[in-house]
Design an enzyme around this catalytic site. Structure first.
Site, mmCIF file in Angstrom:
data_model
loop_
_atom_site.group_PDB
_atom_site.id
_atom_site.type_symbol
_atom_site.label_atom_id
_atom_site.label_comp_id
_atom_site.label_asym_id
_atom_site.label_seq_id
_atom_site.Cartn_x
_atom_site.Cartn_y
_atom_site.Cartn_z
ATOM 1 N N ARG A 64 0.806 -1.218 0.000
ATOM 2 C CA ARG A 64 0.000 0.000 0.000
ATOM 3 C C ARG A 64 0.839 1.266 0.000
ATOM 4 O O ARG A 64 0.377 2.329 0.316
ATOM 5 C CB ARG A 64 -0.939 0.021 1.207
ATOM 6 C CG ARG A 64 -1.807 -1.214 1.325
ATOM 7 C CD ARG A 64 -3.269 -0.884 1.163
ATOM 8 N NE ARG A 64 -4.098 -2.056 1.413
ATOM 9 C CZ ARG A 64 -5.194 -2.335 0.747
ATOM 10 N NH1 ARG A 64 -5.606 -1.545 -0.213
ATOM 11 N NH2 ARG A 64 -5.900 -3.403 1.034
ATOM 12 N N HIS A 106 1.699 -11.779 -4.173
ATOM 13 C CA HIS A 106 0.640 -10.894 -4.652
ATOM 14 C C HIS A 106 1.232 -9.501 -4.845
ATOM 15 O O HIS A 106 1.921 -8.986 -3.974
ATOM 16 C CB HIS A 106 -0.484 -10.863 -3.613
ATOM 17 C CG HIS A 106 -1.771 -10.300 -4.128
ATOM 18 N ND1 HIS A 106 -1.873 -9.020 -4.596
ATOM 19 C CD2 HIS A 106 -3.003 -10.841 -4.243
ATOM 20 C CE1 HIS A 106 -3.125 -8.797 -4.985
ATOM 21 N NE2 HIS A 106 -3.832 -9.888 -4.786
ATOM 22 N N TYR A 127 -1.279 -3.190 -4.516
ATOM 23 C CA TYR A 127 -2.589 -2.682 -4.915
ATOM 24 C C TYR A 127 -2.478 -1.331 -5.624
ATOM 25 O O TYR A 127 -3.421 -0.880 -6.254
ATOM 26 C CB TYR A 127 -3.498 -2.525 -3.687
ATOM 27 C CG TYR A 127 -3.827 -3.830 -3.016
ATOM 28 C CD1 TYR A 127 -4.313 -4.904 -3.756
ATOM 29 C CD2 TYR A 127 -3.666 -3.997 -1.650
ATOM 30 C CE1 TYR A 127 -4.621 -6.111 -3.147
ATOM 31 C CE2 TYR A 127 -3.970 -5.198 -1.029
ATOM 32 C CZ TYR A 127 -4.446 -6.250 -1.780
ATOM 33 O OH TYR A 127 -4.753 -7.445 -1.177
ATOM 34 N N HIS A 144 -2.977 -7.487 -10.127
ATOM 35 C CA HIS A 144 -4.245 -7.001 -10.677
ATOM 36 C C HIS A 144 -3.956 -6.296 -12.006
ATOM 37 O O HIS A 144 -3.083 -5.425 -12.058
ATOM 38 C CB HIS A 144 -4.907 -6.024 -9.704
ATOM 39 C CG HIS A 144 -5.380 -6.674 -8.440
ATOM 40 N ND1 HIS A 144 -6.022 -5.982 -7.442
ATOM 41 C CD2 HIS A 144 -5.320 -7.962 -8.006
ATOM 42 C CE1 HIS A 144 -6.336 -6.819 -6.458
ATOM 43 N NE2 HIS A 144 -5.903 -8.015 -6.776
ATOM 44 N N GLU A 165 -4.737 -11.507 -12.521
ATOM 45 C CA GLU A 165 -5.804 -11.996 -11.653
ATOM 46 C C GLU A 165 -7.160 -11.637 -12.248
ATOM 47 O O GLU A 165 -7.362 -10.523 -12.731
ATOM 48 C CB GLU A 165 -5.675 -11.396 -10.237
ATOM 49 C CG GLU A 165 -6.772 -11.907 -9.307
ATOM 50 C CD GLU A 165 -6.531 -11.598 -7.836
ATOM 51 O OE1 GLU A 165 -5.438 -11.130 -7.486
ATOM 52 O OE2 GLU A 165 -7.461 -11.832 -7.045
ATOM 53 N N ASP A 207 -9.663 -16.104 -9.405
ATOM 54 C CA ASP A 207 -10.205 -15.869 -8.062
ATOM 55 C C ASP A 207 -11.690 -16.240 -8.082
ATOM 56 O O ASP A 207 -12.476 -15.632 -8.816
ATOM 57 C CB ASP A 207 -10.007 -14.397 -7.674
ATOM 58 C CG ASP A 207 -10.388 -14.113 -6.231
ATOM 59 O OD1 ASP A 207 -11.500 -14.509 -5.829
ATOM 60 O OD2 ASP A 207 -9.587 -13.495 -5.507
ATOM 61 N N HIS A 257 -14.071 -13.390 -7.275
ATOM 62 C CA HIS A 257 -14.096 -12.360 -8.313
ATOM 63 C C HIS A 257 -14.865 -12.804 -9.554
ATOM 64 O O HIS A 257 -15.671 -12.033 -10.079
ATOM 65 C CB HIS A 257 -12.665 -11.973 -8.713
ATOM 66 C CG HIS A 257 -11.880 -11.341 -7.596
ATOM 67 N ND1 HIS A 257 -10.565 -10.969 -7.721
ATOM 68 C CD2 HIS A 257 -12.235 -11.015 -6.322
ATOM 69 C CE1 HIS A 257 -10.135 -10.440 -6.582
ATOM 70 N NE2 HIS A 257 -11.132 -10.476 -5.719
ATOM 71 N N HIS A 303 -7.219 -18.190 -6.418
ATOM 72 C CA HIS A 303 -7.540 -17.660 -5.096
ATOM 73 C C HIS A 303 -8.887 -18.251 -4.716
ATOM 74 O O HIS A 303 -9.856 -18.132 -5.466
ATOM 75 C CB HIS A 303 -7.623 -16.128 -5.120
ATOM 76 C CG HIS A 303 -6.291 -15.468 -5.253
ATOM 77 N ND1 HIS A 303 -6.144 -14.128 -5.511
ATOM 78 C CD2 HIS A 303 -5.030 -15.978 -5.140
ATOM 79 C CE1 HIS A 303 -4.853 -13.840 -5.556
ATOM 80 N NE2 HIS A 303 -4.156 -14.942 -5.346
ATOM 81 N N ASP A 363 -16.605 -6.926 -4.711
ATOM 82 C CA ASP A 363 -15.474 -7.766 -4.346
ATOM 83 C C ASP A 363 -15.430 -7.927 -2.832
ATOM 84 O O ASP A 363 -14.762 -7.179 -2.142
ATOM 85 C CB ASP A 363 -14.198 -7.090 -4.872
ATOM 86 C CG ASP A 363 -12.943 -7.863 -4.512
ATOM 87 O OD1 ASP A 363 -13.074 -8.973 -3.961
ATOM 88 O OD2 ASP A 363 -11.840 -7.366 -4.768
ATOM 89 N N HIS A 374 -14.886 -10.879 -0.061
ATOM 90 C CA HIS A 374 -14.552 -12.281 0.207
ATOM 91 C C HIS A 374 -15.299 -12.798 1.446
ATOM 92 O O HIS A 374 -15.406 -12.094 2.444
ATOM 93 C CB HIS A 374 -13.058 -12.432 0.448
ATOM 94 C CG HIS A 374 -12.223 -12.039 -0.739
ATOM 95 N ND1 HIS A 374 -10.872 -12.227 -0.782
ATOM 96 C CD2 HIS A 374 -12.562 -11.484 -1.921
ATOM 97 C CE1 HIS A 374 -10.405 -11.796 -1.945
ATOM 98 N NE2 HIS A 374 -11.414 -11.328 -2.656
ATOM 99 N N GLU A 430 -7.925 -16.388 0.602
ATOM 100 C CA GLU A 430 -7.826 -14.970 1.006
ATOM 101 C C GLU A 430 -9.085 -14.624 1.803
ATOM 102 O O GLU A 430 -9.658 -13.558 1.642
ATOM 103 C CB GLU A 430 -7.755 -14.060 -0.220
ATOM 104 C CG GLU A 430 -6.556 -14.268 -1.100
ATOM 105 C CD GLU A 430 -6.609 -13.411 -2.353
ATOM 106 O OE1 GLU A 430 -5.565 -12.900 -2.753
ATOM 107 O OE2 GLU A 430 -7.693 -13.261 -2.934
HETATM 108 ZN ZN LIG Z 1 -7.680 -12.690 -5.062
#
Ligand SMILES: [Zn+2]
Length: 525
Positions: A182, A215, A218, A255, A293, A327, A330, A364, A377, A379, A409
């Protein structure tokens, strides 16, 4: 998840529970023939009894308590479970956190922990061996399974710490962040880390080239055409890939980004592919495979359709350097159903036809709090969301996923009653005085149990009472949360439908105009 505060129990009590249930578990295992006998059969089979009831099986709260519903600028703290949980560091982290509040800079707890290892008052750092000894596994790893199920674990304090963390939850594969996900500025990889990482991998029989899928950040959007942003994103991307190369890791998930800054979707895809091609040319990136992804959708998001993935891959020069990480949450939110065997087969057939099965390299594994096609999105824990247990049965019994890293995740923050933590300081800095607020602790036992649950589904008879009971129980656990999110989605769609004056594009319009706020509620994507 239950909203009740768990009564922390010792690891010992979890272990004794496991042992108590051993015999019934063993006989069931034999009946369904789900897994070949493993070397650590006693523990493994005992631990295969899955109990998602957090009250019963939650373990020692792992380090600090954190607030729920914090903004996306901070994520839940992932730390080695027992390692370095000393009071000095706790104090340092707190001090730093309060300082961070005064600045708008995006701060990250993992990074904070990384930086707080300077020996001011801190006693000597524990050795890897000491840490491992202090951290008995929540579940034994299942040996010899074709299902490589794991979780996104922490690499705080050095990426080599991810290995005991993975071992701790009985993971046969895992994801991690190679640096703070981040923020842009990160110290380079300490040259002493790769040998530690490599030796821990070989000691614990993790094949870095097969079992580990880091991963990406972001922040990185390789599709944005602005030169300064492109440079920043590209450098971070290549830096991650070169870290993979140094650590012997061959799969890297990221991503695909969004087309917000580009004139249109096609040019965003061209820009993204150009950056990937450039990265693949850089010798520092070795032969690392860059995995796109699949995304849930939302405003301008790339990768929420199989056609997007196809179009990106079509522009990649070195096809052996590109792949897809699917995923489950997703794709479902993006409108691909996998709940019934027919729906599952049809979705996977579409994947094979449009993208190509050879590009499927990782997955994922997440349930979804939001309904099919909602573009949200969110989870959910396995079996508790709109996907439900049957969707995961479909996946673990599909040979195309065997041998691929399948990484959870799912949420592991467990709320603690407000009175247990007291009023305390206001996290936002706005409110003062004793404010009752929900706090959370991480319960990594949830991942340990979900891994065993998924392993157990392989070869299980879906007509059996055992499966039906498990399916019903998990669905009931998630019912309130599903209702809440479904209601949110409905209101969003209604609003959009009114705006578009009955053009019949309600849901689609809503998804298109939705901001990234849906991500705020997610800790891992
Ligand atoms: Zn994922």
């Amino acid at each position: 998840m239950s909203a009740d505060a768990p009564e922390p129990e010792s690891i010992t009590s979890v272990a004794s529970e496991e042992i108590e249930t051993k015999h019934s578990s063993q006989s069931r295992k034999r009946k369904v023939g789900a897994e070949p006998p493993s070397r650590s059969s006693k523990r493994t089979k005992a631990a295969a009894v899955v109990d998602i009831d957090v009250k019963k099986t939650s373990v020692v709260p792992e380090k600090s308590t954190r607030t729920l519903h914090r903004s996306r600028t901070s994520i839940k703290q992932e730390t080695p479970v027992v390692a370095e949980a000393d009071i000095t560091k706790e104090a340092n982290v707190k001090k730093r956190s309060s300082r961070a509040k005064k600045t708008p800079v995006v701060q990250d707890q993992e990074a904070i922990v990384d930086e707080e290892v300077q020996p001011i008052t801190k006693p000597k750092r524990k050795t890897k061996k000491q840490k491992e000894e202090e951290m008995p596994p929540l579940a034994a790893r299942t040996i010899g399974s074709q299902l490589l199920i794991g979780a996104h674990v922490s690499g705080a304090g050095g990426v080599h710490n991810s290995i005991p963390n993975a071992l701790h939850v009985g993971a046969n594969s895992f994801a991690l962040f190679l640096k703070s996900q981040r923020k842009w500025a990160n110290p380079p990889l300490d040259p002493t880390i790769p040998p530690l990482f490599t030796s821990a991998c070989s000691h614990h029989k993790y094949d870095a080239g097969v079992h580990i899928v880091p991963h990406g950040s972001y922040l990185v959007n390789l599709a944005h055409p602005d030169p300064a942003r492109t440079k920043q994103a590209y450098e971070s991307f290549v830096d991650d890939l070169s870290r993979c190369e140094k650590l012997g890791i061959r799969l890297y998930n990221f991503h695909p980004g969004n087309s917000a800054g580009a004139p249109d979707r096609a040019s965003a895809i061209r820009h993204l592919a150009a950056q990937m091609n450039r990265a693949h040319q850089d010798p520092a990136t070795g032969d690392v495979i860059t995995l796109l992804e699949t995304m849930a959708g939302g405003k301008n998001t790339l990768g929420s359709t199989f056609e997007d993935l196809r179009d990106i891959i079509a522009l990649i020069e070195k096809k052996e350097r590109v792949g897809v990480c699917l995923d489950t949450c997703h794709i479902f939110a993006a409108g691909y159903d996998v709940r019934t065997p027919d729906a599952y087969q049809s979705t996977m057939k579409r994947f094979d036809t449009i993208v190509g099965k050879e590009y499927l390299k990782a997955a994922h594994i997440n349930d979804s709090k939001a309904p099919l096609g909602s573009a949200r999105d969110l989870h959910a824990n396995i079996g508790t969301g709109f996907l439900g247990l049957r969707a995961f049965w479909n996946l673990v019994n599909d040979g195309r996923f065997h041998g691929l890293p399948l990484v959870l995740e799912t949420p592991i923050d467990v709320p603690v009653k407000a009175e247990l933590v007291g009023g305390g300081e206001a996290e936002s800095g706005k409110k003062k005085g004793p404010v009752k607020k929900a706090k959370a602790v991480e319960d990594k036992g949830i991942w340990a149990r979900e891994i065993k649950l998924l392993e157990q589904l392989r070869g299980m008879d879906v007509e059996s009472r055992e499966f039906e009971e498990m399916e019903t129980r998990l669905a009931a656990e998630g019912a309130a949360e599903r209702d809440r999110v479904e209601d949110q989605v409905r209101r969003r769609d209604d609003k959009a439908a009114k705006k578009s004056a009955g053009t019949g594009r309600g849901r689609k319009k809503a998804a298109e105009t939705e901001t990234e706020s849906s991500l705020d509620e997610d800790e891992l994507d």
